[in-house]
Every structure is written in structure tokens, then in C-alpha cells.
Design a protein around this motif. Sequence first.
Motif, short mmCIF file in Angstrom:
data_model
loop_
_atom_site.label_atom_id
_atom_site.label_comp_id
_atom_site.label_asym_id
_atom_site.label_seq_id
_atom_site.Cartn_x
_atom_site.Cartn_y
_atom_site.Cartn_z
N TYR A 5 0.86 -1.17 0.00
CA TYR A 5 0.00 0.00 0.00
C TYR A 5 0.90 1.23 0.00
O TYR A 5 2.09 1.14 0.30
N VAL A 35 -6.06 -9.44 4.49
CA VAL A 35 -6.42 -8.27 3.70
C VAL A 35 -5.40 -8.11 2.56
O VAL A 35 -4.20 -8.17 2.77
N THR A 36 -5.92 -7.91 1.37
CA THR A 36 -5.05 -7.73 0.20
C THR A 36 -5.28 -6.40 -0.50
O THR A 36 -4.56 -6.07 -1.43
N GLU A 37 -6.29 -5.64 -0.08
CA GLU A 37 -6.64 -4.38 -0.75
C GLU A 37 -6.66 -3.22 0.23
O GLU A 37 -7.62 -3.05 0.98
N LYS A 72 -11.89 -0.77 -9.55
CA LYS A 72 -12.10 -1.22 -8.19
C LYS A 72 -11.39 -0.28 -7.22
O LYS A 72 -10.22 0.05 -7.42
N SER A 74 -10.10 0.79 -3.32
CA SER A 74 -9.58 0.17 -2.10
C SER A 74 -9.66 1.19 -0.97
O SER A 74 -9.54 2.40 -1.20
N LEU A 107 -12.38 -4.92 6.94
CA LEU A 107 -11.71 -4.61 5.68
C LEU A 107 -11.72 -5.82 4.75
O LEU A 107 -11.95 -5.69 3.55
N LYS A 108 -11.47 -7.01 5.31
CA LYS A 108 -11.46 -8.23 4.50
C LYS A 108 -12.85 -8.51 3.93
O LYS A 108 -12.99 -8.89 2.77
N GLU A 111 -13.51 -6.42 0.90
CA GLU A 111 -12.85 -6.88 -0.32
C GLU A 111 -13.74 -7.80 -1.14
O GLU A 111 -13.79 -7.71 -2.36
N ARG A 118 -20.01 -2.22 -2.45
CA ARG A 118 -18.80 -1.50 -2.86
C ARG A 118 -19.14 -0.20 -3.59
O ARG A 118 -18.33 0.71 -3.65
#
Length: 159
Positions: A5, A35-37, A72, A74, A107-108, A111, A118
Motif C-alpha cells: 500500500y 487483507v489484500t486491498e 475497483k 480500495s 476490511l477483508k 474486499e 462497494r
Amino acid sequence: MVLEYEFLGRDKLVKGFTYPIKRGDLDAALERAGVTEVESVSYTCCTGKSDKKLIVDASMTGEAFHPGSWHKKSPSIGVYAVRIVVSQRIKQLLAEPDVLDEFTRWLKELEGAENVRRDQRQYYKVFFADDALVIEHTQATGGARPPAQFMSCRECSGR
């Protein structure tokens, strides 16, 4: 896997203030949740006077609010400085009900949320007020709820 990030920096602290969450602890919680985003993380020292003090927040402008170019989005995360005299109490409260882990689980969930969620503005805020943590956030499903009454972290998590 290391979450990438943009780190927007850490404000220089004003005398008598400290950050209640270390960046390494935040990164570890994000990793535990998978979490990836995350768009960005910033540490801010704002010394405003208020009955409730913002500790950490995440926000994401809804994807529907960017007409003409779909991409998308984040969330961005902010960590805010607190007075040293209350920092130990805040750290204790953050650890007891695993508030940081609940924050990163939210947060996850975001995603993997459907577009209906979203597309709306999303937020999660943790405040310190009256010697307790209070949490305000958009619901896990069905889009944003109106800013309601603040809840203690135990009420919010159903404990």
C-alpha cells in the motif's frame, strides 16, 4: 505475503502525543485477516479538542461515485495521535476485545463484498470517549447505514 500500500507518512508528533497503534502491529493485523486491498495508510497528529477522539479509521469512496471510469476502489486507513496520558488505556482497550482484528476483518469482508455494497461509501471508525472505545461503521452487508448511535466495541461485536 506482504500487503503493498502507499504509506503517506507519519506526522511529527506534537509534545505530549503518541500514536496508539504501531505500523508493524497494523500490518500484522492486516496480514492475520488476509487483507489484500488497501490503498494507503497515514499517521496523523491532529490535536483538535473533542469529547471523542478518533483513534483509527478506514474509508472508501463508493465505486459508483466515480462516473465514467469504473475501477475497483480500495480503502484508505488513518491512525491518529492521542495524548500520552491516555495512550496506555487506549492500547489496553484496543487489545482486550481484539478491536484491531475486528477492524481488519471488516476490511477483508469489504474486499469480497458485492457491488451493491462497494458502490456505496464505506467507513469504519474507532473513537476513544468517556474511558471507552466506541465504534461506528457501515454494515457488513446491504450498503451504508446512517450514522447511528455510537456503540461500545463489545456491543458492536455482539459480545
